[in-house]
Design a protein around this motif. Structure first.
Motif, short mmCIF file in Angstrom:
data_model
loop_
_atom_site.label_atom_id
_atom_site.label_comp_id
_atom_site.label_asym_id
_atom_site.label_seq_id
_atom_site.Cartn_x
_atom_site.Cartn_y
_atom_site.Cartn_z
N PRO A 247 -31.50 4.26 -32.17
CA PRO A 247 -32.89 4.33 -32.63
C PRO A 247 -33.09 3.83 -34.05
N ASP A 248 -32.04 3.79 -34.87
CA ASP A 248 -32.20 3.51 -36.30
C ASP A 248 -32.41 2.03 -36.62
N THR A 249 -31.92 1.12 -35.79
CA THR A 249 -32.09 -0.32 -35.99
C THR A 249 -32.10 -0.65 -37.48
N CYS A 250 -30.95 -0.60 -38.09
CA CYS A 250 -30.84 -0.71 -39.54
C CYS A 250 -31.15 -2.12 -40.03
N SER A 251 -31.77 -2.18 -41.19
CA SER A 251 -31.87 -3.42 -41.95
C SER A 251 -30.59 -3.56 -42.75
N TRP A 252 -29.96 -4.75 -42.65
CA TRP A 252 -28.71 -4.94 -43.38
C TRP A 252 -28.74 -6.20 -44.23
N VAL A 253 -27.77 -6.30 -45.12
CA VAL A 253 -27.62 -7.46 -45.99
C VAL A 253 -26.21 -7.99 -45.82
N GLY B 179 -29.87 1.94 -47.37
CA GLY B 179 -28.60 1.46 -47.86
C GLY B 179 -27.38 1.85 -47.07
N ALA B 180 -27.52 2.63 -46.01
CA ALA B 180 -26.35 3.15 -45.29
C ALA B 180 -26.27 2.57 -43.88
N LEU B 181 -25.06 2.23 -43.45
CA LEU B 181 -24.78 1.91 -42.06
C LEU B 181 -23.92 3.03 -41.48
N CYS B 182 -23.61 2.94 -40.20
CA CYS B 182 -22.82 4.00 -39.56
C CYS B 182 -21.34 3.63 -39.56
N VAL B 183 -20.51 4.57 -39.17
CA VAL B 183 -19.06 4.37 -39.16
C VAL B 183 -18.66 3.23 -38.23
N LYS B 184 -19.47 2.99 -37.21
CA LYS B 184 -19.17 1.93 -36.25
C LYS B 184 -19.52 0.56 -36.83
N VAL B 185 -20.76 0.44 -37.29
CA VAL B 185 -21.27 -0.86 -37.73
C VAL B 185 -20.66 -1.29 -39.06
N ASN B 186 -20.14 -0.35 -39.83
CA ASN B 186 -19.45 -0.73 -41.06
C ASN B 186 -18.31 -1.71 -40.80
N ARG B 187 -17.81 -1.76 -39.58
CA ARG B 187 -16.71 -2.64 -39.23
C ARG B 187 -17.19 -3.89 -38.49
N TYR B 188 -18.48 -4.20 -38.57
CA TYR B 188 -19.04 -5.27 -37.75
C TYR B 188 -18.46 -6.65 -38.11
N ARG C 3 -23.69 -4.54 -45.84
CA ARG C 3 -24.13 -3.20 -46.25
C ARG C 3 -25.55 -2.96 -45.75
N GLY C 4 -25.91 -1.70 -45.68
CA GLY C 4 -27.28 -1.36 -45.35
C GLY C 4 -28.22 -1.80 -46.46
N ASN C 5 -29.43 -2.15 -46.08
CA ASN C 5 -30.43 -2.61 -47.05
C ASN C 5 -30.98 -1.42 -47.82
N ARG C 6 -30.72 -1.38 -49.13
CA ARG C 6 -31.17 -0.25 -49.95
C ARG C 6 -32.69 -0.21 -50.09
N ASP C 7 -33.35 -1.34 -49.86
CA ASP C 7 -34.81 -1.39 -50.02
C ASP C 7 -35.55 -0.94 -48.78
N HIS C 8 -34.84 -0.80 -47.67
CA HIS C 8 -35.52 -0.42 -46.43
C HIS C 8 -35.71 1.10 -46.40
#
Length: 674
Positions: free
Chosen positions: A16-22, A44-53, A34-39
């Motif tokens: 559900p979070d559909t993160c904005s990333w940079v 600014g945060a991603l999850c433990v899974k997507v951090n390894r994308y 990294r997660g987009n700090r402005d969103h």
């Protein structure tokens, strides 16, 4: 000189979070994510899974070229071929199938591997091509369908609260949802609410990470949620705390529904749900006297026989309490229906209506000999790992007369059964447009790097297939940017000021709605314009697992893993190490009754199949309930099967939704080969 770029994008995965990333790019290579700090939601945060994308995108087992099967189906043996060879064979086989059996013999089996409006499920990517061929319609009912239908009965839409407004709630009920594993960005807003005095309750058969952090945990029997909802409303009525003005002016069917509520006092619900009567009464009292109350209920809750009814009944609570009046009040299931984007899949390209094939009935569909499927085209999906009745699906995929094409990034279990494999891009390599189903933002994904090898995006693959088939309608050849502009051109007020140009420049945009957003202030999108209560006699449907009168006594649920997302990342070595292999959580009583001990290797079985797992004796589950997570690849699991080998092809009460959390099993010691 090193040239560094910052490229804005979006996580494509089924969350559900559909993160904005940079993405940080140096000399054409993605070197940072990294997660987009402005969103406002990602923060600014991603999850433990997507951090390894990024690591995942460069994995050694990435599929980089088209391939043709050279071994038996299921062997995973392929030879590299060119795109021209692949397209020639595909065009020849599809033309022959359509000519002999008709277009409906093609099943385009799309999944939720990406939720994009251009490349993925949200926009039904590829449907224009399938309509031009007259292919069967694919009902993607595997995730949220029962709950969607149930909520439409009550509210006229599955859309509800803006999850950000949980920061304004005074009572937060996390119902059948493990927020810290499946959508952890919401927790920040829950913490904001808690800092302002909110009380947080987790209702879940398992004491999850989220339940550990809540103020209170109610361990409910799987599939009995509607009975609890009715009992909580019973306490509200006993307290005289129902909102009479709201009931009179904004709801329909109250008298009938009130009679249904009266059948479920806390004492009755305690017998059904396994929750002590005093705990039900205590939460009912809190609900009666706390405004606003926000309920977060997500997809796992409705994956049982009565899933649609459960969501429909829970959604009645804010109608009784009048919580829809308040920011921070109501129910949040999915925000998708607030997104006023309708993909143009060109139904005019169909010569006649076509049959619908249900995603959750793949085994049944492949076994149909009267109206056979002759081509299965799988994309953004891994049905051998993610779909119920795994053993019968395997039988169907072994059919020599089934032409199977799989568009994939990695050699999944499904790939092993393909005739042709087409290499697919990953998110950092293509254009897409996303909307979270847990927030109110559109997010643009700009490609950050060139695709490796010969990987192609979903849209480019289908453009090439259409050209090779000689299909000339311009809509089959629209560019990604043309598709994006079409998606945003509907003229809905919520899209005012949101253009492709703005999204590409800024990365994201909030829908043009009020902030805080309070839905249904102008009425509900139901036939009556009011919240429509459940009729008497229709408020609770017992789960299949309530019928433990046969040889299988344990109700099994299969929630999300903290390290995998469905089967995505199921081949990532580090995340596999963290997951530690299949496990089954069993209560101390159930283990003792079966002579089992902690750490033992066991077989979990029923009439559908069996799996091998490590036993964990745990106080996180109640007696009668066992838990194993989804997401393991069968080929990497002992015995070559995951939990879906135990899940039958049965439908929920609404929308033909799946019943992943409504199965009876038994657990016994594994007899190791001598």
């Amino acid at each position: 000189m090193t040239r560094e770029l910052k490229v804005l994008g979006a996580c494509p995965l089924d969350c559900p979070d559909t993160c904005s990333w940079v993405v940080t790019v140096e000399n054409g290579e993605a070197v940072g994510l990294r997660g987009n700090r402005d969103h406002p939601y990602t923060r600014g945060a991603l999850c433990v899974k997507v951090n390894r994308y990024l690591e995942h995108s460069r994995a050694a087992d990435r599929i980089l070229h088209p391939m043709r099967r050279v071994g038996p189906k299921g062997s995973g043996r392929f030879e590299r071929i060119s795109w021209d060879e692949a397209l020639d064979e595909i065009a020849e086989r599809l033309t022959a199938i359509v000519g002999e059996f008709g277009g409906e013999a093609i099943w385009p089996y799309q999944g939720t591997g990406t939720l994009g409006y251009i490349q993925g499920e949200s926009g039904q990517a590829g449907r224009r091509l399938w309509n031009a061929l007259g292919a069967s319609y694919h009902d993607l009912n595997i995730c949220a369908k029962a709950g969607n239908v149930g909520l439409r009965h009550t509210n006229g839409t599955p859309a509800g609260m803006d999850p950000e407004t949980f920061a304004l709630s005074k009572l937060i009920i996390l119902w059948g949802t493990n927020t810290l594993t499946s959508g952890h960005h919401l927790w920040k807003f829950i913490q904001d609410g808690r800092a302002a005095g909110a009380h947080v309750v987790a209702i879940d058969p398992v004491r999850t990470r989220t339940a550990d952090q809540a103020d209170e945990h109610l361990a409910i029997r799987p599939g009995t949620d509607a009975a609890l909802a009715l009992a909580l409303m019973h306490v509200v009525l006993d307290e005289g705390a129902e909102d009479r003005d709201y009931l009179e002016n904004h709801t329909k069917g109250w008298e009938s529904f009130e009679r249904e509520i009266r059948k479920y006092p806390p004492s009755v619900a305690a017998e059904i749900t396994g929750i002590p009567e005093q705990d039900i009464r205590a939460l009912g009292l809190r609900l009666a006297h706390t405004r606003p109350t926000g309920i977060r209920a997500t997809m796992g809750l409705q994956r049982h026989r009565g899933g649609g009814t459960a969501m429909r009944t829970i959604a009645c609570i804010p109608g009784v309490t009048g919580d829809w009046r308040h920011p921070g009040g109501g129910i949040a299931y999915s925000t998708s229906a607030h997104i006023p984007i309708q993909a143009d899949v060109r139904p005019d390209l169909l010569d006649k209506p076509v049959r619908t094939l249900s995603m959750t009935r793949l085994a049944e569909g492949l076994a149909d000999t009267a109206d056979p499927v002759k081509c299965l085209w799988v994309y953004a999906a891994n049905p051998m790992g993610s779909t119920s009745d795994q053993n019968r699906i395997r039988e169907g995929l072994l059919r020599e007369d089934l032409f199977t094409v799989v568009m994939e990034q990695f050699p999944t279990d499904t790939v092993d059964y393909a005739d042709i494999v087409l290499p697919a891009t990953m998110q950092i390599e293509h254009t897409d447009l996303h909307a979270g189903y847990g927030h109110m933002y559109l997010i643009w994904n700009e490609p950050a790097v060139a695709p490796p090898g010969e990987c192609l995006s979903t849209t480019e693959t289908f453009r090439r297939v259409a050209r090779r088939l000689g299909l000339t309608d311009p809509g089959l050849h629209d560019s990604d940017l043309e598709i994006a502009a079409q998606l945003l051109s509907g003229g809905h007020p919520a899209l005012e000021g949101i253009t492709v140009e703005r999204l590409r420049a800024e990365g994201w945009a909030r829908l043009s709605v009020s902030d805080p957003f309070v839905p249904f202030t102008e009425g509900f999108p139901t036939p009556s314009g009011r919240l429509e209560f459940v009729p008497e006699g229709q408020g609770y449907v017992p789960p299949f697992s309530a019928r433990a009168d046969g040889p299988y006594k344990l109700a099994m649920i299969t929630p999300a893993s903290h390290t995998f997302l469905n089967t995505v990342f199921g081949n990532n070595p580090e995340l596999m190490r963290r997951a530690g292999g299949p496990k089954i959580l069993v209560s101390e009583k159930d283990a003792a009754d079966r002579g089992l001990h902690d750490g033992q290797r066991v077989r979990v079985f029923n009439d559908n199949g069996e799996i091998t797992a490590e036993l964990q004796v745990s106080d996180r589950v109640a007696a009668g309930v066992v838990v194993t997570t989804k997401g393991n690849w069968p080929k990497f699991s002992p015995g070559g099967a995951n939990a879906n080998a135990l899940v039958g092809e049965r439908d929920a009460d609404m929308g033909r939704g799946p019943t992943y959390h409504d199965n009876l099993v038994e657990v016994a010691p594994l007899r190791e080969p001598s």
